[in-house]
Structures are given as structure tokens and as C-alpha cells.
Design an enzyme around this catalytic site. Sequence first.
Site, short mmCIF file in Angstrom:
data_model
loop_
_atom_site.label_atom_id
_atom_site.label_comp_id
_atom_site.label_asym_id
_atom_site.label_seq_id
_atom_site.Cartn_x
_atom_site.Cartn_y
_atom_site.Cartn_z
CG HIS A 204 1.22 -9.55 -37.76
ND1 HIS A 204 2.45 -9.23 -37.20
CD2 HIS A 204 0.29 -9.03 -36.93
CE1 HIS A 204 2.25 -8.57 -36.08
NE2 HIS A 204 0.95 -8.42 -35.89
CB CYS A 205 4.93 -9.36 -42.69
SG CYS A 205 5.37 -10.88 -41.86
CB ILE A 206 1.79 -6.50 -45.69
CG1 ILE A 206 0.43 -7.18 -45.54
CG2 ILE A 206 2.81 -7.43 -46.36
CD1 ILE A 206 -0.24 -7.51 -46.86
#
Length: 366
Positions: free
Chosen positions: A356-358
Site C-alpha cells: 500500500h505504501c508504494i
Amino acid sequence: MRIIKDTTPLEDGYRMPGEFEPHQGCIMIFPERPDSWQYGAYAARKAFVKVAEAISFSEPVTVCASAAQYDNARAALPAHIRVVEMSSNDSWARDYAPTFVKNKEGQIRGIDWGFNAWGGLYDGLYFPWDKDNQMARKLCDLFEKDVYDKRDFILEGGSIHVDGEGTCIVTAPCLLSKGRNPQMSREEIEETLRQYLGVSVVIWLPCGIYNDETNEHVDNICAFVRPGEVVLAWTQDKEDVQYEMSNACLAALEQARDARGRSLKVHKLLLPAPVTVTKEECEGLDSCDGEPTRMPGERLAASYVNFYIANKNIVMPGFGDPMDKLAKETLQELFPHRQVIQIYARDILIGGGNIHCITQQIPANI
């Protein structure tokens, strides 16, 4: 591209859609930073490519790459994934790509929040962060979206989750951290979220995942699967420090009401066994300002909640843990109309975040 400074999305009739609503595409950034990505980032790039390919099964993907890495990114990614040259300090598209908002006519605008590497000079993770802080505006230009200038407010995309119906979930350790907006009260921060995300209710969780160096982003502990329903990272090990943290979040969620007055249905998503960094992995990382970025035995903030909702599939992390299979089955039950794709993500996690962070979604204009 028009830069909007005098009005807010709420005033203009815009809201942030839920991630489960239709997308026109996804943004990612090709990794290269040597103090984030071990041994020249080769393993991390392979993992990023797998994530991009999985998402591209159901929506267009744009990958930003530096001038130095453009040819490598173009060679590594399939032809149907767009690669554009754009400079950055690292590869966290969730946190400094634009937050996109949408009105009833389907028009899309971006929000350009301030970014200071998760805490600036107080407790940020690297310096400088100037190229990251320019990306939201550059991406709005690329995608021909007008953009709200909110650089005076520090916020990362991973620190907010919305249901698209007026509810936002955040964590107190992150949004109230001294390295972000220390001059603002909790009430002032809430009002900013209301004005820019088009929400009326903000649910504050007391914590996130243990040792999450973003000051405990919400996207690692809790996420909406649809309006009225969330997943919560969970452990049954009472000896684990995460046990009390997840229990405190459960209590907050059970007491909360969303913007429609509903109680939230909470689905527990069990965590993998603690994931720690090896000596060999640490030896593959450059130092940052003369200090090591990882220490052998350091616990990483591994969580299956850090998944991406694409139009037709769910792209979630795996850790080579026996819990991988159960976590995938749980998400498949929660998303029966999307195929769940699990990607081994340890090489992303070492950098400090996960799938999700990338990634950052662009809502569809329908």
C-alpha cells in the site's frame, strides 16, 4: 494545471473516494535509494515490478523513475505499463503522490500536502526531501488535474483511510506527532481533514503497528474494505507488544460511529510472526548521515493490512510465514468479487513500508 489556493475541496463539492471505488489508474515510483533498498535495490525492484504487473491486470499503472533509472525501469516493466522520468528522493508513492478528490460530476482534482519525510528535522527518516515534496504537483500536471495547494499542512497518504461516505480513520501517534504540525491542535487537524477530504467524522485510533517508523501510519493497522467495515491487524499472542496495541484499536473502533451513524464491523486480520532484519540485510544498506538505517534483529512493521485495492484484484504482501495462506483466504472472503494476489514482500518491507505504501490510486471520473 490550475493551482487552487483560495478554496477547499469541501467548499468546491469534492470528496476523497474510498480505495474500493473505481480507479482510472495507479502511480508507483521505481526504487533506487541505497540506504533504503539493500544491495543496489535489485531485489526491491523485482518486487516492485511484480506489484506493478499485478495491479496492471485491472487498471493502468504509471511508474515514475529517475533519469538514472529510467532505462532500467523501462527494461524491467512490461510494455503496457507507462514509465515517466521524474525525480524523487525515495519511492513512497502513497505518501507524497497527490491525494485525489472527486465531485459529483466525476471531475478529479489533486491535493498537494506538505511532505517532510515523516517528521522533518525532529524525527524524519532522511534529508533532504525536496524532490518528494514536488511530486504531487508534478503528477497533477502529468495527469492534467487541477491541484489544491496545502503544502503548509504536513500529511502523508498512508496516514489516512476513508470510506468515501464521510468517514476518515487516522492514528493519534502519527497525526499528533511533533514532527508534523505541532502548532495545530487535534481539533484544528480534524477540521483540515474535513475541509480537504470532504469528511464529517474522524476516527482516531490510539496506535498503529509496533515499531512502524512512520509514527504508526493507519494503513498498516486498519483499512476500510467497504463502508461500515474495516480490517484490523491482530495478534492472539498476549506476550507480543502488539497485542495491547491492537486491542486498544479494537476498543476505539467498537465505540466509534461512522458518518452515517453506523457501528463498524471489524474483521481481524492476523499478523505474521515478528519479522526481523538479518545481519546480511543490514550489510547491504548504505548509511544515512553516517548512521545505519537498520540494525540486525530490528523488528520490522510487517502487516497484511498493507494491501492495495485495485479495480479487479487485491494485491497483498506475503512474508514466507505460515500465516500468509490464512491472511490471503481472509481477504478473499472479504473481497469475493476481486482476485487476491499475494506477493512476497520482504524486500519491500526492509525499505520501511509495503505494497500500500508504494502505490497511490487515481479515482475514475465516473
